[in-house]
Design an enzyme around this catalytic site. Structure first.
Site, mmCIF file in Angstrom:
data_model
loop_
_atom_site.group_PDB
_atom_site.id
_atom_site.type_symbol
_atom_site.label_atom_id
_atom_site.label_comp_id
_atom_site.label_asym_id
_atom_site.label_seq_id
_atom_site.Cartn_x
_atom_site.Cartn_y
_atom_site.Cartn_z
ATOM 1 N N SER A 140 0.850 -1.183 0.000
ATOM 2 C CA SER A 140 0.000 0.000 0.000
ATOM 3 C C SER A 140 0.886 1.234 0.000
ATOM 4 O O SER A 140 2.081 1.158 0.315
ATOM 5 C CB SER A 140 -0.890 0.007 1.244
ATOM 6 O OG SER A 140 -1.530 1.249 1.417
ATOM 7 N N TYR A 153 -3.556 -1.293 9.580
ATOM 8 C CA TYR A 153 -3.380 -1.490 8.138
ATOM 9 C C TYR A 153 -1.966 -1.099 7.712
ATOM 10 O O TYR A 153 -1.296 -1.842 6.986
ATOM 11 C CB TYR A 153 -4.414 -0.647 7.390
ATOM 12 C CG TYR A 153 -4.441 -0.849 5.896
ATOM 13 C CD1 TYR A 153 -5.138 -1.912 5.340
ATOM 14 C CD2 TYR A 153 -3.787 0.029 5.039
ATOM 15 C CE1 TYR A 153 -5.182 -2.104 3.963
ATOM 16 C CE2 TYR A 153 -3.823 -0.148 3.672
ATOM 17 C CZ TYR A 153 -4.517 -1.215 3.140
ATOM 18 O OH TYR A 153 -4.553 -1.391 1.775
#
Length: 250
Positions: A140, A153
């Site tokens: 990410s 996350y």
């Protein structure tokens, strides 16, 4: 050198969003796609779109034995053959760090990191036997920098990059390449919730992204085919942003 005819690709979370975008690219290059996802209806729709001899396996990969079972189900359909593993399935729980519960942390880490380790570990013998094994993991933009509402996350996606580097070093002699893709802001079900929760997000993303648009799942078709093919045979241990320039915008 981009031809994937005769190769088998397992794509977790391949029934929508970025996963389906990558599956489309791999299928267009000739690969047989095994879609692994929790939603049977979405799996079936993805397989119908991908066509050919693609198929799906319903699985929730967070259970300890689930990755190995899902891999076994795929191998039963492919006579034990696996050339490409795409670790795409993921989740996010948006909370400030001081509000994250143990359950939140476990849910995100188990989905985004631990299940990836278990599935990749289980797939090693087949990837090695193929002689040209390819592993693609989804990190990410939060593998690079932080956002206040995504501590679990961000931790999971930062760890993915380090895991990819370790695998690349360990398995290079086996002919297996391992790389990560780092998506920026992509229009998917996962980011739709963020758009709803953060009214200023859309304008912020457009202002910060040099291409002045959100990414689309289709933006991952070509890079997935490249990393899965012989064209990338000497590319391993990398973390490639697919973000419209977001990560280099000062």
């Amino acid at each position: 050198m981009f031809d994937l005819t005769g190769r088998v690709a397992l794509v977790t979370g391949g029934n929508g969003g970025i996963g389906l975008g990558m599956a489309r690219g791999l299928a267009a290059a000739g690969a047989r796609i095994a879609v692994v996802g929790r939603n049977a209806d979405k799996n079936a729709a993805a397989v119908a779109e991908l066509g050919g001899d693609s198929f799906s396996v319903v699985a929730d990969l967070t259970a300890i034995e689930a990755p190995a079972r899902a891999l076994g189900a795929v191998l039963e359909r492919t006579d034990g053959k696996l050339d490409i593993l795409v670790n795409n399935a993921g989740t996010n729980i948006r909370r400030l760090p001081q509000e994250v519960t143990d359950e939140d942390w476990a849910t995100v880490l188990d989905t985004n990191l631990t299940s990836v380790m278990r599935l990749t570990r289980a797939a090693y013998p087949q990837l090695k036997a193929s002689g040209h094994g390819r592993v693609i993991c989804i990190g990410s933009m939060m593998s690079i920098f932080g956002l206040p509402l995504s501590p679990a996350y961000g931790a999971s996606k930062g760890a993915i990059v380090q895991y990819v580097r370790s695998l690349a070093v360990a398995w290079g002699q086996d002919g297996i390449t391992v790389n990560a893709l780092l998506p920026g802001w992509i229009e998917t079900e996962l980011t739709a919730g963020a758009k709803r929760d953060i009214p200023t997000l859309n304008d912020s993303v457009l202002a910060r992204t040099p291409q002045r648009r959100w990414g689309q799942p289709g933006d991952f078709a070509g890079i997935a085919a490249f990393l899965a093919s012989d064209a990338s045979a000497f590319v391993t241990g990398t973390a490639i942003p697919v973000d419209g320039g977001l990560s280099v915008h000062g």
